[in-house]
Write a protein that holds these residues in place. Structure first.
Motif, short mmCIF file in Angstrom:
data_model
loop_
_atom_site.label_atom_id
_atom_site.label_comp_id
_atom_site.label_asym_id
_atom_site.label_seq_id
_atom_site.Cartn_x
_atom_site.Cartn_y
_atom_site.Cartn_z
N GLY A 257 0.79 -1.24 -0.11
CA GLY A 257 0.02 0.09 -0.12
C GLY A 257 0.92 1.35 -0.02
O GLY A 257 1.96 1.14 0.10
N PRO A 258 0.21 2.53 -0.16
CA PRO A 258 1.02 3.74 -0.21
C PRO A 258 1.19 4.17 1.10
O PRO A 258 2.04 5.23 1.00
CB PRO A 258 0.08 4.56 -0.90
CG PRO A 258 -1.33 3.95 -0.41
CD PRO A 258 -1.32 2.65 -0.37
N LEU A 259 1.08 3.62 2.11
CA LEU A 259 1.68 4.20 3.54
C LEU A 259 3.00 3.71 4.05
O LEU A 259 3.66 2.93 3.28
CB LEU A 259 0.42 3.58 4.58
CG LEU A 259 -0.87 3.90 4.28
CD1 LEU A 259 -1.73 3.32 5.49
CD2 LEU A 259 -1.20 5.44 4.30
N PHE A 260 3.55 4.23 4.78
CA PHE A 260 4.92 3.87 5.51
C PHE A 260 5.03 2.53 5.75
O PHE A 260 4.11 1.88 6.30
CB PHE A 260 4.95 4.68 6.86
CG PHE A 260 5.82 4.42 7.85
CD1 PHE A 260 7.20 4.68 7.63
CD2 PHE A 260 5.72 3.40 8.72
CE1 PHE A 260 8.35 3.98 8.43
CE2 PHE A 260 6.62 2.88 9.73
CZ PHE A 260 7.75 3.29 9.58
N SER A 261 6.20 2.05 5.47
CA SER A 261 6.32 0.46 6.11
C SER A 261 7.81 0.61 6.54
O SER A 261 8.73 1.26 6.15
CB SER A 261 6.47 -0.39 4.90
OG SER A 261 5.19 -0.58 4.49
N ALA A 262 8.17 -0.23 7.56
CA ALA A 262 9.27 -0.32 8.27
C ALA A 262 10.39 -1.12 7.40
O ALA A 262 10.49 -2.18 8.00
CB ALA A 262 8.90 -0.69 9.79
N VAL A 263 10.77 -0.58 6.64
CA VAL A 263 11.69 -1.28 5.59
C VAL A 263 13.39 -0.85 6.32
O VAL A 263 13.57 0.31 6.58
CB VAL A 263 11.68 -0.77 4.29
CG1 VAL A 263 12.72 -1.60 3.22
CG2 VAL A 263 10.36 -1.27 3.80
N LYS A 264 14.07 -2.04 6.13
CA LYS A 264 15.63 -1.72 6.42
C LYS A 264 16.46 -1.00 5.47
O LYS A 264 17.36 -1.39 4.73
CB LYS A 264 16.22 -3.06 6.61
CG LYS A 264 15.61 -3.70 7.81
CD LYS A 264 16.51 -5.00 8.04
CE LYS A 264 16.19 -5.67 9.46
NZ LYS A 264 17.10 -6.86 9.72
N PHE A 265 16.08 0.07 5.26
CA PHE A 265 16.65 1.11 4.04
C PHE A 265 18.09 1.31 4.22
O PHE A 265 19.05 1.36 3.28
CB PHE A 265 15.96 2.50 3.82
CG PHE A 265 16.16 2.91 2.34
CD1 PHE A 265 15.83 2.58 1.29
CD2 PHE A 265 17.13 3.95 2.46
CE1 PHE A 265 16.38 3.02 -0.08
CE2 PHE A 265 17.54 4.67 1.24
CZ PHE A 265 16.92 4.15 0.10
N GLY A 266 18.35 1.43 5.62
CA GLY A 266 19.93 1.80 5.88
C GLY A 266 20.75 0.72 5.47
O GLY A 266 21.95 0.98 5.04
N ASP A 267 20.29 -0.52 5.81
CA ASP A 267 20.92 -1.98 5.53
C ASP A 267 21.19 -1.88 4.03
O ASP A 267 22.32 -2.34 3.43
CB ASP A 267 20.47 -3.12 5.98
CG ASP A 267 20.36 -3.13 7.52
OD1 ASP A 267 21.08 -2.25 8.18
OD2 ASP A 267 19.86 -4.03 8.04
N ALA A 268 20.18 -1.50 3.29
CA ALA A 268 20.29 -1.55 1.98
C ALA A 268 21.18 -0.59 1.09
O ALA A 268 22.10 -1.03 0.52
CB ALA A 268 18.75 -1.12 1.19
N MET A 269 21.28 0.71 1.76
CA MET A 269 22.08 1.71 1.35
C MET A 269 23.58 1.20 1.88
O MET A 269 24.68 1.15 1.08
CB MET A 269 21.85 2.89 2.26
CG MET A 269 22.74 4.18 1.68
SD MET A 269 24.25 4.14 2.72
CE MET A 269 24.98 5.39 1.96
N ASN A 270 23.70 0.80 3.04
CA ASN A 270 25.25 0.35 3.35
C ASN A 270 25.76 -0.83 2.71
O ASN A 270 26.87 -1.07 2.53
CB ASN A 270 25.35 0.16 4.96
CG ASN A 270 25.18 1.45 5.58
OD1 ASN A 270 25.72 2.64 5.28
ND2 ASN A 270 24.36 1.42 6.92
N LYS A 271 24.82 -1.71 2.32
CA LYS A 271 25.44 -2.88 1.48
C LYS A 271 25.35 -2.74 0.02
O LYS A 271 25.85 -3.61 -0.91
CB LYS A 271 24.22 -4.06 1.75
CG LYS A 271 24.21 -4.67 2.97
CD LYS A 271 23.17 -6.00 3.14
CE LYS A 271 23.74 -7.13 2.27
NZ LYS A 271 22.65 -8.25 2.69
N GLY A 272 25.06 -1.56 -0.29
CA GLY A 272 25.13 -0.90 -1.99
C GLY A 272 24.43 -1.68 -2.84
O GLY A 272 24.89 -2.11 -3.81
N LEU A 273 23.08 -1.98 -2.13
CA LEU A 273 22.25 -2.84 -2.95
C LEU A 273 21.65 -1.86 -4.14
O LEU A 273 21.48 -1.06 -4.05
CB LEU A 273 21.04 -3.39 -2.18
CG LEU A 273 21.66 -4.29 -0.98
CD1 LEU A 273 20.43 -4.68 -0.51
CD2 LEU A 273 22.56 -5.47 -1.42
#
Length: 382
Positions: free
Chosen positions: A302-318
């Motif tokens: 859905g279009p609402l906020f979700s608690a996604v591990k975005f920091g981990d994605a950034m730090n892993k260079g995904l």
């Protein structure tokens, strides 16, 4: 006409509605011959999608016969047997000319995000869907295609969304020869994504789910290795061990908003509606992919906020790649695979029901009863 009608969460029934009419010169009216219940229809059924209005008819996977055409329609004629992509799109806006049909800017008042989708709430344009005897198809010269004589009806039906979306998910993974690909979710889209990964050069495909009958289908249909996450304390650790402790090259999230695996996340998302969907599968994907790998997201959120591990994605260079599938763009290659015998899409269909049994069909699919993977709704041939 008879149509499936939404009456609130977990409440659908068949009612009489007016046959849709031509509203624009480029409309067509299609008499539906087969439709399907999609996994993402369950998000509507469970009340997860915003602005799902009482009286709406669901159904974005359908094929049928052209019943009527508007005065400006040139590519279709009455009597044509057609498959209709789940995207409603104009074909001429900034996004459509770039092949991003799912992001069309002219078919949805909420088009800052998604374009139009049949039977998928007013968040996606408010179009009635194909779980009905007739459906209005806007931009009829752009979306629908005449079904080749050699193509089976059920194979054409799943091409309108599930098959195209699974193939697109593998495509977004940018799979290279020999890659290890993990697919979260052994529903129809996950099964098709796993099968498609082989076409793109994968050296190993692993499907993760918690329902044994779906994992059995993944082994049979997609020739994949399988892991039941319910049998492991930490599925990410299990997958790391299976991939030289590095992680998979590509991970595909084919689960989306109602992922199991974490009770708190499931309750806050699926039950309390505090998030746009449970991010369990997506977070597992971020954790289970190797550094510098690719995560492809096909599951609907859905279009609402979700608690996604975005920091981990950034730090892993995904690399994170995602979108609603522009279904028609996948059709030429899929038709080639089917015609050459590499793919028989209807092998995942487990149930066929008449429209009158739609309430039972939704309950069966939602509760995962009777080994249900994919349900087709069949209409009288008359």
């Amino acid at each position: 006409m008879k149509a499936m009608v939404y009456r609130g969460p977990y409440k659908v029934r068949v009612e009489e509605k007016d046959i849709p009419r031509i509203e624009h010169p480029n409309d067509a009216i299609v008499r539906v011959t087969k439709a399907a219940i999609c996994g993402s229809d369950l998000h509507l059924y469970h009340g997860l999608m915003p602005d799902t209005r009482i009286g709406t008819t669901f159904g974005h996977e359908f094929i049928g016969v052209v019943h009527e055409v508007g005065p400006s329609v040139e590519n279709l004629k009455v009597g044509d047997r057609v498959m209709v992509p789940f995207n409603v799109y104009c074909g001429s806006c900034f996004f459509c000319v770039r092949g991003l049909y799912s992001n069309c800017h002219n078919v949805n008042p909420n088009a800052t995000a998604v374009g139009g989708i049949y039977g998928y709430s007013h968040t996606c344009g408010g179009y009635d869907g194909g779980q009905a005897e007739f459906v209005r198809v806007p931009f009829a010269d752009v979306g629908p295609s005449v079904i080749p004589d050699w193509l089976d009806d059920e194979d054409a039906l799943v091409m309108t969304d599930a098959l195209a979306t699974g193939y697109f998910g593998a495509q977004l993974g940018d799979i290279r020869e020999g890659d290890t690909v993990v697919v979260f979710g052994a529903g129809p889209v996950g099964l098709y994504a796993a099968k498609s990964a082989w076409f793109m050069g994968a050296g190993r495909v692993i499907v993760v789910d918690h329902l044994e009958y779906r994992l059995a289908k993944a082994r049979e249909f997609a020739h994949a290795e399988t892991v039941n996450f319910a049998e492991h304390d930490d599925i990410v650790v299990t997958l790391k061990r299976a991939t030289d402790h590095l992680g998979a090259d590509v991970v595909i999230d084919a689960v989306g908003a109602e992922a199991d695996g974490n009770l708190l996340q499931h309750i806050t998302a699926a039950k309390l509606k505090l998030q746009g969907g449970s991010p369990i599968a997506l977070n597992w994907a971020i954790d289970a992919v190797r550094k510098g790998g690719t995560v492809s997201v096909m599951g609907a959120y859905g279009p609402l906020f979700s608690a996604v591990k975005f920091g981990d994605a950034m730090n892993k260079g995904l690399t994170l790649r995602m979108n609603q599938c522009p279904a028609k763009r996948q059709w030429p290659r899929l038709l080639e695979h089917i015609r050459n015998g590499y793919l028989k899409p209807n092998e995942i269909i487990t149930h066929r029901i008449p429209l009158e049994h739609i309430a039972e069909g939704y309950h069966m699919f939602s509760a995962k009863l009777d080994g249900n993977i994919k349900t087709v709704i069949e209409f009288d041939a008359a």
